[in-house]
Design a protein around this motif. Sequence first.
Motif, PDB file in Angstrom:
ATOM      1  N   SER A  81       3.074  -6.141 -10.438  1.00  0.00           N
ATOM      2  CA  SER A  81       2.341  -6.069 -11.698  1.00  0.00           C
ATOM      3  C   SER A  81       2.323  -4.638 -12.295  1.00  0.00           C
ATOM      4  N   ASN A  82       1.941  -3.732 -11.420  1.00  0.00           N
ATOM      5  CA  ASN A  82       1.934  -2.155 -11.889  1.00  0.00           C
ATOM      6  C   ASN A  82       3.235  -1.854 -12.315  1.00  0.00           C
ATOM      7  N   ALA A  83       4.428  -2.196 -11.623  1.00  0.00           N
ATOM      8  CA  ALA A  83       5.617  -1.578 -11.935  1.00  0.00           C
ATOM      9  C   ALA A  83       6.088  -2.299 -13.060  1.00  0.00           C
ATOM     10  N   LEU A 121      11.995   3.528 -13.381  1.00  0.00           N
ATOM     11  CA  LEU A 121      11.040   2.438 -13.951  1.00  0.00           C
ATOM     12  C   LEU A 121      11.806   0.990 -13.419  1.00  0.00           C
ATOM     13  N   VAL A 122      13.012   1.029 -13.781  1.00  0.00           N
ATOM     14  CA  VAL A 122      13.861  -0.221 -13.428  1.00  0.00           C
ATOM     15  C   VAL A 122      13.896  -0.323 -11.796  1.00  0.00           C
ATOM     16  N   ALA A 123      14.320   0.921 -11.179  1.00  0.00           N
ATOM     17  CA  ALA A 123      14.417   0.905  -9.685  1.00  0.00           C
ATOM     18  C   ALA A 123      13.197   0.496  -8.935  1.00  0.00           C
ATOM     19  N   THR A 124      11.992   0.918  -9.536  1.00  0.00           N
ATOM     20  CA  THR A 124      10.768   0.649  -9.107  1.00  0.00           C
ATOM     21  C   THR A 124      10.509  -0.720  -9.119  1.00  0.00           C
ATOM     22  N   VAL A 125      10.815  -1.431 -10.200  1.00  0.00           N
ATOM     23  CA  VAL A 125      10.336  -2.673 -10.450  1.00  0.00           C
ATOM     24  C   VAL A 125      11.085  -3.485  -9.364  1.00  0.00           C
ATOM     25  N   GLN A 126      12.658  -3.163  -9.153  1.00  0.00           N
ATOM     26  CA  GLN A 126      13.483  -3.861  -8.422  1.00  0.00           C
ATOM     27  C   GLN A 126      13.245  -3.880  -6.773  1.00  0.00           C
ATOM     28  N   VAL A 127      12.552  -2.494  -6.417  1.00  0.00           N
ATOM     29  CA  VAL A 127      12.087  -2.273  -5.112  1.00  0.00           C
ATOM     30  C   VAL A 127      10.836  -3.143  -4.752  1.00  0.00           C
ATOM     31  N   GLY A 156      21.020  -5.423  -8.400  1.00  0.00           N
ATOM     32  CA  GLY A 156      21.637  -4.637  -7.476  1.00  0.00           C
ATOM     33  C   GLY A 156      21.311  -3.311  -7.557  1.00  0.00           C
ATOM     34  N   ALA A 157      22.234  -2.302  -7.861  1.00  0.00           N
ATOM     35  CA  ALA A 157      21.894  -0.886  -8.044  1.00  0.00           C
ATOM     36  C   ALA A 157      21.988  -0.447  -9.432  1.00  0.00           C
ATOM     37  N   SER A 158      22.059  -1.725 -10.208  1.00  0.00           N
ATOM     38  CA  SER A 158      22.066  -1.457 -11.803  1.00  0.00           C
ATOM     39  C   SER A 158      20.907  -0.379 -12.260  1.00  0.00           C
ATOM     40  N   ALA A 159      20.993   0.620 -12.956  1.00  0.00           N
ATOM     41  CA  ALA A 159      19.814   1.355 -13.372  1.00  0.00           C
ATOM     42  C   ALA A 159      19.581   0.682 -15.165  1.00  0.00           C
ATOM     43  N   LEU A 164       0.777  -1.142  -0.068  1.00  0.00           N
ATOM     44  CA  LEU A 164       0.078   0.213   0.033  1.00  0.00           C
ATOM     45  C   LEU A 164       0.769   1.508  -0.110  1.00  0.00           C
ATOM     46  N   SER A 165       1.959   1.221   0.578  1.00  0.00           N
ATOM     47  CA  SER A 165       2.873   2.336   0.650  1.00  0.00           C
ATOM     48  C   SER A 165       3.563   2.682  -0.883  1.00  0.00           C
ATOM     49  N   ALA A 166       3.728   1.523  -1.459  1.00  0.00           N
ATOM     50  CA  ALA A 166       4.292   1.786  -2.730  1.00  0.00           C
ATOM     51  C   ALA A 166       3.139   2.029  -3.810  1.00  0.00           C
ATOM     52  N   CYS A 167       1.801   1.853  -3.540  1.00  0.00           N
ATOM     53  CA  CYS A 167       0.671   1.838  -4.703  1.00  0.00           C
ATOM     54  C   CYS A 167       0.500   3.164  -5.156  1.00  0.00           C
ATOM     55  N   GLY A 168       0.368   4.181  -4.247  1.00  0.00           N
ATOM     56  CA  GLY A 168       0.430   5.612  -4.911  1.00  0.00           C
ATOM     57  C   GLY A 168       1.604   6.518  -5.011  1.00  0.00           C
ATOM     58  N   ALA A 169       2.757   5.857  -4.906  1.00  0.00           N
ATOM     59  CA  ALA A 169       4.090   6.502  -4.797  1.00  0.00           C
ATOM     60  C   ALA A 169       4.449   6.737  -6.165  1.00  0.00           C
ATOM     61  N   THR A 170       3.819   6.326  -7.410  1.00  0.00           N
ATOM     62  CA  THR A 170       4.528   6.376  -8.676  1.00  0.00           C
ATOM     63  C   THR A 170       4.475   7.731  -9.167  1.00  0.00           C
ATOM     64  N   ALA A 171       5.430   8.193  -9.621  1.00  0.00           N
ATOM     65  CA  ALA A 171       5.488   9.750 -10.399  1.00  0.00           C
ATOM     66  C   ALA A 171       4.766   9.443 -11.734  1.00  0.00           C
ATOM     67  N   PRO A 172       4.359  10.894 -12.054  1.00  0.00           N
ATOM     68  CA  PRO A 172       3.305  10.501 -13.530  1.00  0.00           C
ATOM     69  C   PRO A 172       4.410  10.419 -14.580  1.00  0.00           C
ATOM     70  N   THR A 173       5.684  10.671 -14.645  1.00  0.00           N
ATOM     71  CA  THR A 173       6.406  10.471 -15.635  1.00  0.00           C
ATOM     72  C   THR A 173       7.854  10.024 -14.978  1.00  0.00           C
ATOM     73  N   GLN A 174       8.276   8.830 -15.354  1.00  0.00           N
ATOM     74  CA  GLN A 174       9.459   8.128 -14.892  1.00  0.00           C
ATOM     75  C   GLN A 174      10.605   7.901 -15.980  1.00  0.00           C
ATOM     76  N   SER A 175      11.891   8.145 -15.644  1.00  0.00           N
ATOM     77  CA  SER A 175      12.813   7.718 -16.519  1.00  0.00           C
ATOM     78  C   SER A 175      13.028   6.227 -16.510  1.00  0.00           C
ATOM     79  N   ALA A 176      13.527   5.651 -17.433  1.00  0.00           N
ATOM     80  CA  ALA A 176      13.992   4.330 -17.588  1.00  0.00           C
ATOM     81  C   ALA A 176      14.600   3.809 -16.384  1.00  0.00           C
ATOM     82  N   ALA A 177      15.445   4.536 -15.791  1.00  0.00           N
ATOM     83  CA  ALA A 177      16.261   4.171 -14.645  1.00  0.00           C
ATOM     84  C   ALA A 177      15.361   3.938 -13.487  1.00  0.00           C
TER      85      ALA A 177
END
Length: 162
Positions: free
Chosen positions: A138-140, A32-38, A87-90, A17-30
């Motif tokens: 799934s959303n990420a 987006l990768v970080a969001t999926v990883q987290v 890891g921390a790879s973007a 739930l803490s992550a559901c509404g935290a997505t910024a409207p426009t994200q860079s590829a890096a």
Amino acid sequence: MKNLFAALAAGVVLLALSACGATAPTQSAAQLVATVQVKAQKVCTVSVPFLKSMTAMKSQLSTDAQGYLVVASDKVNAACDVVANAGASAGPISTDKITALVNDGVPALIKVIDESSLDKDAKAAAEIALTAAQLAVSNALADYLSTPAVTTPDPASGAIAS
């Protein structure tokens, strides 16, 4: 054991739930990768210990639940290895195993829970928590996979970057 599952459920629900509404409207590829990883790492943080507990209780599970446990273990461990090694790879990540976690691993975990001897309330809490985590990953993934790949033109081709 009941307390373990209640804590598991509460933790996953809060994380999801803490992550559901935290997505910024426009994200860079890096980003987006970080969001999926987290988000996938959050599922791993909860699922791996749960699988270890269920494996220790394997003799108490039905034959069907043992089969689901094998599927869940395979999918969760494979996806968690991808996340840990990224890891921390973007840079781009392979999403096949993370997709398998969402499509096969989490449903198998839910079936293990459903077939277990947990009481009705503990089952419901754990299943809700896993479903919420599944939705967050799934959303990420959907955001990541729907972003067009950025290509850099080859300077020798004469193409001009826009």
